[in-house]
Design a protein around this motif. Structure first.
Motif, short mmCIF file in Angstrom:
data_model
loop_
_atom_site.label_atom_id
_atom_site.label_comp_id
_atom_site.label_asym_id
_atom_site.label_seq_id
_atom_site.Cartn_x
_atom_site.Cartn_y
_atom_site.Cartn_z
N ARG A 142 0.83 -1.20 0.00
CA ARG A 142 0.00 0.00 0.00
C ARG A 142 0.87 1.26 0.00
NH1 ARG A 142 -3.13 -1.11 4.42
NH2 ARG A 142 -1.98 0.34 5.72
N LEU A 145 -7.11 2.93 -2.83
CA LEU A 145 -6.65 1.76 -2.09
C LEU A 145 -7.74 1.08 -1.28
CD1 LEU A 145 -3.30 3.37 -0.98
CD2 LEU A 145 -3.48 1.34 -2.39
N SER A 190 -8.05 0.47 -7.96
CA SER A 190 -7.49 -0.17 -6.77
C SER A 190 -7.25 -1.65 -7.07
CB SER A 190 -8.47 -0.04 -5.61
OG SER A 190 -9.63 -0.81 -5.86
#
Length: 645
Positions: free
Chosen positions: A4, A28, A213
């Motif tokens: 991430r 994300l 994402s």
């Protein structure tokens, strides 16, 4: 978590303007709070690497590169540690060469590269043609200078975008395509075909600068694989109800068409036009829900009936049980529908899913996870499938993002600056707060202390004062220094970020008893339990359980406040029972004037952090408790309760 943080670095490298925390959170599928924590870690990692993250309130985060040489060395070490180069494979050689040119500050000689990679001149010349081809969409060229070699040329913006794409995403192909083997079995496709489809998705989204994402990319990947199986089995593909003309004029439709045509070449099967439209919807992502012309009903018309029915049932159940106020969040409706279509196929085919963020979600976002559990229960009941906590975690990400979005819709806090030192110092506080909080705060003006009675209190939420204010005011006061310290900023931030509506759900007016005349702890507790017994369906031995807790350690914490409660949660709902006293009473040797009976719902996973934070602030501040005790009516009590001093 490292993936991430790498993605955040990738996005910031690619941008020549600030990127908001909300945009990163949406990318994300995490909350803005997680993004803030990740940014801190990334900024720490970049220390002494020639770069840092600049945070600007109201604008977002920017990667500032102070030392280009040091930062490129950092990226070189980063890529060297993350990749294993196999120069026997053409794609690995091309990737290595692209990395070398992107990170090189000087010209690179062909002979040096040949020796470095242990390959022939003809091989590297063939590879360089591929390098030039892959760099062309980024408007980057390899410039040849006699006796010097080759050097990448292009604008800094284009170079940074290419860096973000080539240094990160190609590495992540293997990491994020977590269902390849299972999909191969289910769809009757080879792993090689699936790998080719995944790669084309990565390439197409990179080339056309479309951000998805990991969850969204996996959802699209699974959808294509399942759609292939259904087409091969002769099943009709679900039609979307909306006019396809609304999609075909979008740029994303062109990208979807490219993906479908390349997929057809890989799989040797024809996809119907409706599949192009559906893939375009995946690519449109939040762009569609942010369109002001799209109503909630418009969003729903894009979705198949079966998926929409389940999604609506999930949101209705969550609202009925938890009252989060997110049932009509367009982005949540859209995101859940897109997530559930491939997810339901995974459930039906018994595809296992691992959620690497599960523990973090459970620990940091218990309320969203509780909502995810409710969503899982609905899915099990409606579809007769088993939903494990890994999938609940993914559902919680969508729900948690909606909870964060709801917080952002609150209007800015309106305040006045009060200062005794003159207009200059008040202006200093004003501009500091505006710079720190941006659109979260609306400062109507500044005032000297002696003009307090002239302030427009009906328009204010807050007074920020650099002098003590002894007189009672109808709005809360945050006391700060003339030169704001970090602690002062945190005091204002605590007030701005406190969701009072969230706290008020735990405080009912008919459970607040002001200015009572009791002489003892026992009398006060008996009154509270009797008053709340029917309202909260308290068990008969509730008072006994409170005394059992008192026997372990008294709940009077000093500063005129006591927080009695049973050892274990016993009630059907979480509510406070509150008594303020005209005169303090003795509570195990402490003087107490405010008693807050804490009744917590049995077997609850509620997020009570804000509630505990509020109680903690009271316990720490005797003056705050005194003001609460002096309230003469419920409205004044709530105002005093929420003020920060």
């Amino acid at each position: 978590m490292q993936n991430r943080i790498n993605t955040i670095l990738q996005e910031l490298i690619a941008k020549d303007e600030p990127m908001t925390g909300d945009a990163l959170a949406a990318l994300l599928d995490v909350s803005s709070r997680t993004i803030r924590d990740d940014i801190k870690q990334l900024d720490y990692a970049l220390a002494d690497q020639g770069a840092y993250i600049k945070s600007t309130r109201g604008l977002g985060y920017t990667l500032i590169i102070e030392d280009e040489h040091a930062f490129r060395l950092y990226l070189q070490r980063f890529t060297q540690s993350e990749q294993e180069d196999d120069f026997t494979q053409p794609d690995q050689r091309v990737r290595y060469l692209i990395h070398r040119f992107l990170l090189a500050e000087q010209y690179l000689k062909l002979d040096d590269l040949i020796e470095e990679m242990h390959i022939s001149r003809s091989t590297i010349q063939s590879d360089l043609r591929q390098v030039k081809e892959q760099l062309r969409p980024y408007d980057l060229i390899l410039h040849h200078k006699p006796n010097y070699g080759l050097k990448l040329q292009g604008t800094e913006v284009k170079v940074r975008f290419a860096l973000s794409q080539f240094l990160f995403n190609e590495r992540e192909v293997k990491e994020t395509m977590i269902w390849k083997k299972q999909l191969a079995t289910i769809s009757n496709m080879t792993e090689s075909q699936l790998q080719s489809i995944w790669t084309l998705l990565i390439q197409a989204t990179q080339q056309h600068q479309i951000s998805l994402s990991d969850i969204a990319m996996n959802n699209l990947f699974i959808h294509i694989a399942i759609a292939y199986k259904r087409i091969k089995d002769g099943h009709q593909v679900s039609l979307i109800k909306h006019d396809l003309n609304d999609i075909t004029n979008q740029r994303e439709y062109t990208v979807a068409l490219e993906i479908v045509r390349r997929t057809e070449n890989i799989l040797h099967v024809a996809f119907p036009d409706v599949e192009i439209a559906y893939i375009a919807i995946h690519l449109l992502g939040t762009k569609m829900v942010e369109d002001k012309n799209q109503s909630e009903e418009d969003i729903k018309r894009w979705m198949p009936d079966d998926i929409l029915i389940v999604t609506e049932e999930i949101l209705e159940t969550i609202e009925r049980k938890l009252s989060l106020g997110i049932q009509h969040d367009k982005e949540l409706i859209f995101g859940l529908c897109l997530h559930l279509k491939p997810a339901i196929n995974r459930f039906k085919y018994g595809m296992n899913v691992r959620n690497p963020m599960l523990q973090e979600i459970k620990q940091n976002y218990p309320l969203a996870f509780e909502a995810g559990i409710l969503a899982g229960i609905v899915l099990e009941e409606e579809l007769d499938v088993a939903i494990d906590e890994n999938e609940v975690g993914y559902l919680a990400l969508h729900i948690g993002a909606a909870i964060e979005r709801k917080k952002l819709t609150h209007r800015p806090i309106t305040c006045y600056i009060v200062c005794a030192s003159g207009v200059g110092s008040a202006q200093l506080i004003k501009y500091k707060l505006q710079g720190m909080f941006g659109s979260k705060i609306n400062i109507l003006g500044t005032s000297e202390y002696y003009k307090l009675d002239q302030l427009p209190f009906s328009q204010l939420d807050l007074i920020v004062s650099s002098v003590p204010i002894k007189v009672p005011l109808p709005v809360p006061v945050v006391e700060v220094n003339t030169i704001l310290t970090e602690q002062d900023v945190q005091k204002v931030e605590t007030f701005i970020d406190t969701d009072h509506d969230e706290l008020l759900q735990f405080i009912d007016q008919d459970a607040v008893f002001l200015n009572q005349c009791f002489d003892s702890k026992e009398e006060t507790l008996s009154f509270l339990v009797d008053a709340l017994k029917e309202k909260l369906a308290l068990p008969d031995d509730y008072l006994t359980k409170i005394y059992e807790r008192e026997a372990i350690a008294p709940t009077a914490f000093g500063n005129l406040i006591a927080i009695p409660h049973p050892i274990t949660a016993e009630t059907k709902t979480t509510k406070l029972g509150i008594v303020t006293l005209k005169k303090p009473i003795d509570w195990a040797g402490e003087k107490v004037q405010v008693v807050i009976l804490l009744n917590v719902k049995k077997e609850s996973n509620e997020d009570l952090q804000a509630l505990y934070k509020l109680i903690g602030k009271l316990v720490e501040n005797r003056r705050h408790v005194q003001q609460v005790a002096q309230a003469t009516d419920y409205e004044q009590f709530i105002d005093h309760l929420f003020q920060s001093k």
